[in-house]
Design a protein around this motif. Structure first.
Motif, PDB file in Angstrom:
ATOM      1  N   ASP A  22       0.844  -1.233   0.162  1.00  0.00           N
ATOM      2  CA  ASP A  22      -0.052   0.123  -0.096  1.00  0.00           C
ATOM      3  C   ASP A  22       0.806   1.256   0.057  1.00  0.00           C
ATOM      4  OD1 ASP A  22       0.825   0.007   2.597  1.00  0.00           O
ATOM      5  OD2 ASP A  22      -0.928   0.140   3.610  1.00  0.00           O
ATOM      6  N   GLY A  23       2.220   1.100  -0.156  1.00  0.00           N
ATOM      7  CA  GLY A  23       3.076   2.300  -0.220  1.00  0.00           C
ATOM      8  C   GLY A  23       3.413   2.887   1.167  1.00  0.00           C
ATOM      9  N   THR A  24       3.127   1.935   2.394  1.00  0.00           N
ATOM     10  CA  THR A  24       3.462   2.506   3.493  1.00  0.00           C
ATOM     11  C   THR A  24       4.739   1.673   3.904  1.00  0.00           C
ATOM     12  OG1 THR A  24       1.164   2.663   4.303  1.00  0.00           O
ATOM     13  CG2 THR A  24       2.800   2.346   6.164  1.00  0.00           C
ATOM     14  N   THR A  25       5.685   2.590   4.411  1.00  0.00           N
ATOM     15  CA  THR A  25       7.043   2.227   4.906  1.00  0.00           C
ATOM     16  C   THR A  25       7.474   2.013   6.393  1.00  0.00           C
ATOM     17  OG1 THR A  25       8.021   3.170   2.863  1.00  0.00           O
ATOM     18  CG2 THR A  25       9.571   2.599   4.415  1.00  0.00           C
ATOM     19  N   TRP A  26       7.706   0.748   6.767  1.00  0.00           N
ATOM     20  CA  TRP A  26       7.815   0.241   8.039  1.00  0.00           C
ATOM     21  C   TRP A  26       9.323   0.294   8.333  1.00  0.00           C
ATOM     22  CZ3 TRP A  26       3.510  -0.489  11.470  1.00  0.00           C
ATOM     23  CH2 TRP A  26       2.414  -0.416  10.614  1.00  0.00           C
ATOM     24  N   ILE A  27       9.747   0.453   9.634  1.00  0.00           N
ATOM     25  CA  ILE A  27      11.103   0.247  10.251  1.00  0.00           C
ATOM     26  C   ILE A  27      10.955  -0.736  11.364  1.00  0.00           C
ATOM     27  CG2 ILE A  27      10.997   2.429  11.602  1.00  0.00           C
ATOM     28  CD1 ILE A  27      14.139   2.666  11.087  1.00  0.00           C
ATOM     29  N   ALA A  28      11.823  -1.460  11.542  1.00  0.00           N
ATOM     30  CA  ALA A  28      12.087  -2.535  12.531  1.00  0.00           C
ATOM     31  C   ALA A  28      13.575  -2.318  13.274  1.00  0.00           C
ATOM     32  CB  ALA A  28      11.510  -4.007  12.167  1.00  0.00           C
ATOM     33  N   TRP A  29      13.791  -2.593  14.235  1.00  0.00           N
ATOM     34  CA  TRP A  29      15.229  -2.653  14.957  1.00  0.00           C
ATOM     35  C   TRP A  29      15.221  -2.973  16.249  1.00  0.00           C
ATOM     36  CZ3 TRP A  29      11.479   1.136  15.117  1.00  0.00           C
ATOM     37  CH2 TRP A  29      11.213   1.606  16.537  1.00  0.00           C
TER      38      TRP A  29
END
Length: 330
Positions: free
Chosen positions: A173-180
């Motif tokens: 859907d174009g949403t960007t996620w960040i994990a860390w």
């Protein structure tokens, strides 16, 4: 020609053959032999794969000494072009040291680079930085002028270096996620500007999570692959993974993907599809340069083919010297 001439010629040929045999095969592991590299993060742009790595410069008994990030690229997985440093940790004026694990992503025609650094005394502890460039090889510049994530933003964590090893994924859907994370694994949504969080930070720590998360999607499944450590049984990190039907979870632990990198306490996965094959990038500590052998602060990047079962689970990976110079799996 006398017998002496024949003998010398044969010796010369033998020596030449020995030297040729000992030279690394292009594309075999480790990939780069001119410097120590770690924490590989692949990015495909068109018909070229770019690989972002940290540069290990530890001397003698040092554990880590990392000041800059490098990028290499390839079109055939065998021959690599070195593009040099893309950033130094000093380019983030608010950071004081440690060019640790990173990942770059392309969005809105630009390249966004997320990296772990040590914040200065205004926000003690590790932090996540974000930089931007118009080309995958840079030059990258600080996109925010301050940290995207600081240690203060994850107060339930157990130590000051939990905010490291960012991984980024843009969903359908174009949403960007960040994990860390380190010991605890976190995830959050990014705003469209790519330099701010859009909503709460959620903890998604899977079993034996240590550090080095990597997000990717294949088909309808989301994958969280990471450096794992069962401290009650093992000394060195391995790679394990979990899957989910959505980026928000729920995440199901799937077990071990590959064992420890040779001679290395740490390991860091990076996964990508390139020209119809999937690849798993890692690092070990088998490289020697001059009088410096591989060590915890002198690692070397490797790559192996990655295969999937019909149900979407990943097949266990055996780390090899041949790497992708071996025949591709069918």
């Amino acid at each position: 020609m006398g017998w002496r001439g024949v003998g010398l010629g044969a010796l010369a040929l033998l020596a030449s053959g020995t030297m040729a045999a000992s030279a690394p095969v292009p594309g075999s592991n480790p990939l780069f032999h001119d410097r120590f590299t770690a924490d590989p993060a692949p990015l495909v742009v068109g018909d070229r794969l770019y690989l972002y790595v940290g540069h290990d410069e530890a001397q003698r008994d040092e554990m880590f000494n990392m000041k800059e990030w490098l990028v290499y690229s390839t079109t055939d997985m065998r021959h690599w072009t070195a593009h040099g440093p893309i950033m130094n940790v000093k380019d983030f004026k608010w950071a004081k040291q440690d060019a640790w694990a990173s990942q770059a992503i392309r969005k809105n025609g630009r390249y966004w680079f997320y990296a772990a650094v040590e914040h200065d005394s205004t926000h003690p502890g590790k932090a996540i930085a974000v930089a931007v460039a118009d080309k995958p090889t840079g030059p990258f510049v600080d996109a925010k002028g301050s940290a995207l994530i600081t240690n203060e933003m994850t107060p339930k964590g157990t130590h000051s270096w939990e905010d490291i090893d960012p991984t980024v994924l843009t969903d359908d859907d174009g949403t960007t996620w960040i994990a860390w994370g380190n010991r605890q694994c976190y995830i959050a949504k990014l705003k469209p500007n790519m330099i701010e969080l859009d909503g709460p930070i959620t903890e998604i720590t899977p079993p034996h999570f240590e550090e080095g998360p990597w997000l990717h999607k294949r088909g309808k499944l989301y994958y969280l692959t990471y450096a794992s450590l069962d401290r009650s049984r093992h000394r060195d990190e391995k790679v394990s993974y979990a899957t989910a039907p959505t980026i928000r979870g729920p995440w199901t632990y799937r077990g071990e993907l590959t064992r420890s990198g040779k001679y290395s306490f740490t390991i860091h996965p990076g996964i990508v599809e390139f020209k119809k094959h999937w690849y798993l990038f890692l690092h070990n500590a088998t490289l020697a340069i001059g009088d410096l052998n591989g060590a915890i602060g002198r690692r070397a990047v490797t790559v192996e083919y990655l295969r999937y079962n019909p149900d979407g689970t990943m097949r266990p990976v055996v780390q090899t010297v041949a790497g992708v110079t071996a025949p591709a799996p069918k």
